[in-house]
Design an enzyme around this catalytic site. Structure first.
Site, short mmCIF file in Angstrom:
data_model
loop_
_atom_site.label_atom_id
_atom_site.label_comp_id
_atom_site.label_asym_id
_atom_site.label_seq_id
_atom_site.Cartn_x
_atom_site.Cartn_y
_atom_site.Cartn_z
N ARG A 92 -34.88 -12.41 -43.78
CA ARG A 92 -35.87 -11.41 -44.16
C ARG A 92 -36.35 -11.51 -45.59
O ARG A 92 -37.55 -11.48 -45.84
CB ARG A 92 -35.19 -10.07 -44.12
N THR A 93 -35.42 -11.62 -46.50
CA THR A 93 -35.82 -11.65 -47.91
C THR A 93 -36.67 -12.89 -48.17
O THR A 93 -37.72 -12.83 -48.81
CB THR A 93 -34.58 -11.63 -48.83
N LYS A 122 -23.97 -32.18 -53.29
CA LYS A 122 -23.35 -33.30 -54.00
C LYS A 122 -22.73 -32.87 -55.31
O LYS A 122 -22.31 -33.70 -56.11
CB LYS A 122 -24.40 -34.39 -54.26
N ARG A 174 -31.55 -16.68 -54.39
CA ARG A 174 -30.45 -15.99 -53.69
C ARG A 174 -29.23 -16.90 -53.83
O ARG A 174 -29.32 -18.10 -53.57
CB ARG A 174 -30.82 -15.82 -52.21
N HIS A 189 -29.65 -6.73 -56.31
CA HIS A 189 -30.74 -7.17 -55.44
C HIS A 189 -31.96 -6.30 -55.75
O HIS A 189 -32.39 -5.48 -54.95
CB HIS A 189 -30.31 -7.00 -53.97
#
Ligand SMILES: [Zn+2]
Lengths: 300, 157
Positions: free
Chosen positions: A53-54, A82, A103, A131
């Protein structure tokens, strides 16, 4: 609002918030009218943990503004796998883009990223930290439903790890909200959030039982209690069941109670609540696009 | 100053040049050395007096480091674990400067964040950063607040 980065809700003044929400209302009213607002803008979507969603709402928002996005893709297929540092990844992607949405599973990731790049960084969730763009859409939803003045807000669920809760609580201190936090003892607000609320002089009460405050609330913000926080499945079930709401329970609430949830929900809000006038969580999710359009518009 | 001039001097020999850190809370001397990144491997001559009787603190520790003068920044960091420490810079067997610790606004690269999920502990090219509160410290990355046993956060590196 004119910020280089959006890292946490604490940096937002009431005026900042209102400016974004006002602009979001313009976008909400007629999204098509702004299709040429930022024709050359390229947004970097860096999601080190999945969030449909975000990510989609930021992607949609930039495209609605006439811009475009580039997506880092899943971590499994990137150089991060890596062993590349976040600082390096951010510096490289900042060279391609005009702003970065990040995120990340670690607290403080967005703050660190912002230290290394020249383009704006938007924190789209850092571990159990913050957030803030979610908070802006939460506030937008609240303002539409009941206004933001003189509110009594209940925030229930996993308050310890719930980053949406941390950002929302800090942002609400800029309004004259009374806050009631409802959670199991083991999932109370973390010390640093409590410290900030205390410093800002907020009116805050903590409870283990929703019954104690339900009838007073204008807004009930429900969050998910995450199964993985509990070592024992039975312990989880015992706790989670206590913080589940349904239509019958809401019969004791005020008629104009607004129920919100950042989604996804599991079973903390029974489906029968969806059919009541209390349910605002799908609208809340919808608001993600105009609010993020407004946020990007102010930062690009 | 009477107790530092009598008790202490008897127990720890005089130094020619260097730093004497006195009035450290009893038992914290090794943490003071850790915070100053002194482990003896650099060849410094270090004397430590632990749990020495003190009028002011009951029991105190004293540290003497030969041929090393602490900087103001190092002294400030000491305030986190030894807020009442007194620092005498010694030159040619005489105290040439007396310093008092004052709490800095932030400390960089000294403490390590206790939050295992904090980005500052993940091998990124940054120094740990802590804001100093009235009664503790707060991570500049993840906001974690620590009030108890700050000495345990001293980065051994
Ligand atoms: Zn930290």
């Amino acid at each position: 609002m004119r910020h280089d980065h959006l890292i946490g809700a604490k940096q937002l003044s009431r005026a900042d918030i209102e400016a974004v929400l006002d602009r979001a209302a313009d976008f909400d009213a007629d999204p098509a009218a702004f299709a040429d607002a930022h024709p050359d803008a390229l947004l970097g979507l860096c999601f080190f943990e999945p969030s449909t969603r975000t990510k989609m709402s930021f992607d949609t928002a930039i495209k609605r503004l006439g811009g475009d996005s580039v997506d880092m893709g899943p971590v499994e297929s990137s150089s991060v796998k890596k062993g590349e540092s976040l600082a390096d990844t951010m510096r490289v992607i900042a060279g391609y883009t005009d702003a970065i949405v990040l995120r990340h599973p670690s607290e403080g990731a967005a703050k660190l990223a912002a230290d290394f790049v020249d383009v704006p960084v938007i924190n789209a969730g850092d571990g159990a930290g913050q957030h803030p763009s979610q908070t802006l859409l939460d506030l937008y939803t609240m303002r539409e439903a009941s206004g933001l003045d003189d509110l009594t807000v209940g925030i229930m669920g996993d308050l310890k790890y719930g980053r949406t809760v941390h950002s929302l609580a800090e942002a609400l201190t800029t309004f004259d909200a009374r806050m009631h936090f409802v959670s199991p003892e083991s999932l109370r607000l973390p010390r640093n959030v409590r410290f900030d609320l205390h410093e800002s002089g907020a009116v805050v009460k903590e409870h283990t039982d929703l019954d104690a405050v339900l009838a007073d609330l204008d807004v009930l913000y429900v969050t998910r209690i995450q199964r993985e926080r509990f070592p024992d499945e039975n312990e989880y079930r015992a706790v989670a069941g206590e913080y589940r709401i349904d239509a019958e329970l809401l019969a004791d609430a005020r008629d104009d109670l607004t129920v919100m949830h950042p989604l996804p929900r599991v079973d903390e809000i029974a489906p029968d609540v969806d059919r009541t006038d209390h349910a605002h969580y799908f609208e809340q999710a919808h608001n993600g696009v105009p609010v993020r359009m407004a946020l990007l518009d102010s930062m690009l | 100053m009477t107790d530092s001039d009598t008790d202490t001097e008897l127990r720890v020999s005089k130094i020619e040049n260097g730093t004497v850190i006195d009035h450290i809370p009893g038992g914290q001397a090794l943490n003071v050395l850790a915070i100053l990144d002194i482990d003896g491997s650099g060849g410094e001559e270090v004397s430590v007096g632990m749990n020495v009787p003190s009028n002011r603190l009951g029991r105190k520790d004293v540290v003497k480091v030969e041929d090393r003068e602490l900087s103001g920044a190092e002294v400030d960091v000491l305030s986190l674990i030894a807020p009442h420490a007194t620092i005498n810079i010694v030159r040619d067997y005489a105290v040439s400067e007396k310093l008092r610790v004052s709490r800095p606004e932030r400390v960089v690269g000294v403490l390590s964040c206790p939050n295992a999920n904090c980005i500052s502990t993940a091998g990124e090219p940054v120094d740990s950063t802590f804001d100093v509160l009235d009664d503790g410290v707060r991570c500049g990355y993840c906001d974690t607040i620590v009030r108890e046993d700050i000495a345990a956060l001293i980065d051994p590196a």
